[in-house]
Scaffold this active site. Structure first.
Site, PDB file in Angstrom:
ATOM      1  N   LYS A  15       2.805   4.443   6.260  1.00 59.38           N
ATOM      2  CA  LYS A  15       3.342   3.129   6.652  1.00 59.38           C
ATOM      3  C   LYS A  15       4.715   3.302   7.310  1.00 59.38           C
ATOM      4  O   LYS A  15       4.995   2.712   8.350  1.00 59.38           O
ATOM      5  CB  LYS A  15       3.436   2.208   5.425  1.00 59.38           C
ATOM      6  N   GLN A  70       4.314  -0.980  -3.325  1.00 60.47           N
ATOM      7  CA  GLN A  70       3.002  -0.315  -3.341  1.00 60.47           C
ATOM      8  C   GLN A  70       2.314  -0.501  -4.696  1.00 60.47           C
ATOM      9  O   GLN A  70       2.926  -0.300  -5.746  1.00 60.47           O
ATOM     10  CB  GLN A  70       3.171   1.177  -3.015  1.00 60.47           C
ATOM     11  N   ASP A  96       2.682  -8.275   2.773  1.00 52.84           N
ATOM     12  CA  ASP A  96       1.393  -7.904   2.166  1.00 52.84           C
ATOM     13  C   ASP A  96       0.479  -9.129   2.024  1.00 52.84           C
ATOM     14  O   ASP A  96      -0.728  -8.989   1.840  1.00 52.84           O
ATOM     15  CB  ASP A  96       1.633  -7.355   0.755  1.00 52.84           C
TER      16      ASP A  96
HETATM   17  N1  GUN Z   1      -2.429  -0.540  -2.719  1.00 53.05           N
HETATM   18  C1  GUN Z   1      -3.634  -0.445  -2.103  1.00 53.05           C
HETATM   19  N2  GUN Z   1      -3.670  -1.243  -1.011  1.00 53.05           N
HETATM   20  C2  GUN Z   1      -2.457  -1.854  -0.940  1.00 53.05           C
HETATM   21  C3  GUN Z   1      -1.892  -2.783  -0.025  1.00 53.05           C
HETATM   22  O1  GUN Z   1      -2.506  -3.252   0.944  1.00 53.05           O
HETATM   23  N3  GUN Z   1      -0.610  -3.155  -0.298  1.00 53.05           N
HETATM   24  C4  GUN Z   1       0.091  -2.690  -1.372  1.00 53.05           C
HETATM   25  N4  GUN Z   1       1.329  -3.137  -1.554  1.00 53.05           N
HETATM   26  N5  GUN Z   1      -0.422  -1.824  -2.235  1.00 53.05           N
HETATM   27  C5  GUN Z   1      -1.688  -1.414  -2.016  1.00 53.05           C
END
Ligand code: GUN
Length: 294
Positions: A54, A98, A121
């Site tokens: 990311k 995350q 998100d």
């Molecule tokens: N863990 C797995 N997929 C995601 C996501 O799209 N966002 C976040 N913050 N954590 C995740």
């Protein structure tokens, strides 16, 4: 018949090129640099690799990015304080914590603490509620990426029988909701299957589009789907390690078998994964625009 491969990598490239132009324009015309912070608690290797991808992507697009890694023992209070700090930081337009978080931290409490205007998100209840109502909001990145794959690949969803397998808050519930709405890549008849679903095979067999988000490697087999189905495989399952030490990934769908029957299918890797990251970038740029009223 061998399926058309719906390359998320290629579609993501297309969207990233559009975003690069948009970010450059924002800087040139308005002096704005969108900013993203990712917060990771602990050392889970999969999460580490997602977070680093990311940040790398943000950097490549000219988005300011900060990466915070916290010890696995970090208290809920300290994490909440960090979120509050970034809520007030004008350089940061998007905050991503995350998931999953360690067990001693209440995930809901942390997600609810993020300013909805920085919730790139799309996990905050304000954004979830707006999404449900079809209002303008941050769409969660994986479902958003799936909609873009369907749209940009010309898959007809209106009136289609869509079967979503998996009822997570991150993928299953939101994608089912989005695809039944009156919107692009929507207007579908949606069935949401899960672990307690009776006769899963009957649902899968009548699906025009299957969205698999269960987290079980190669679970859906060719004999369970109909000829000409479109398959979106959200699964990222680690099934081994290569000689060079890289994780070997498999989707939720038995790709080799199903591709012989499907009209189109996303591969793993190179399908939904790159789209999720790209939509996070799109949301961050959207957040930066909204912060300045552009
Ligand atoms: N863990 C797995 N997929 C995601 C996501 O799209 N966002 C976040 N913050 N954590 C995740």
């Amino acid at each position: 018949m061998s399926a058309k491969i719906l390359s998320g990598t290629e579609i993501a490239k297309e969207i990233r090129a559009e975003l690069q132009v948009e970010v450059a324009e924002l800087k040139e015309k308005h002096g704005i640099v969108p900013g993203l912070v990712t917060i990771l608690v602990g050392e889970d290797p999969a999460s580490q690799s997602y977070v680093s991808a990311k940040n790398k992507t943000a950097h490549a697009l000219g988005i300011h990015s900060e990466q915070v890694t916290l010890d696995v023992e970090t208290s809920e209070e300290d994490l909440l304080a960090l979120v509050t700090k970034y809520n007030k930081d004008d350089k940061i337009n998007g905050i991503l914590v995350q998931l999953p978080l360690p067990k001693h931290i209440n995930e809901g409490k942390v997600l609810f603490a993020i300013d909805p205007a920085k919730d790139v998100d799309g996990f905050h209840p304000v954004n979830v509620g707006k999404m449900m109502l079809g209002e303008q909001c941050f769409l969660p990145c994986t479902p958003h990426g799936i909609l873009e794959i369907l749209k940009r690949s010309g898959v007809e969803t209106s009136g289609a029988e869509v079967v979503v397998v998996g009822r997570s808050n991150i993928v299953g519930k939101p994608i089912a909701n989005l695809m039944l709405q009156k919107r692009e890549a929507g207007n579908a008849t949606v069935t949401l299957c899960h672990t307690r679903t009776k006769n899963m095979d009957a649902h899968l067999k009548r699906a025009d589009i299957i969205i698999a988000a269960v987290g079980v490697a190669n679970m859906i087999k060719a004999n369970q789907v109909k000829e000409g189905v479109v398959v979106i495989d959200v699964g990222v399952n680690r099934v081994g390690v290569s000689e060079s030490g890289k994780a070997i990934l498999a989707g939720d769908v038995d790709f080799e078998g199903v591709k012989e029957k499907a009209a189109a299918i996303t591969p793993v890797p190179g399908g939904v994964g790159p789209m999720t990251i790209t939509m996070l970038m799109k949301n961050t740029v959207q957040a930066a625009r909204q912060a300045k009223g552009i």
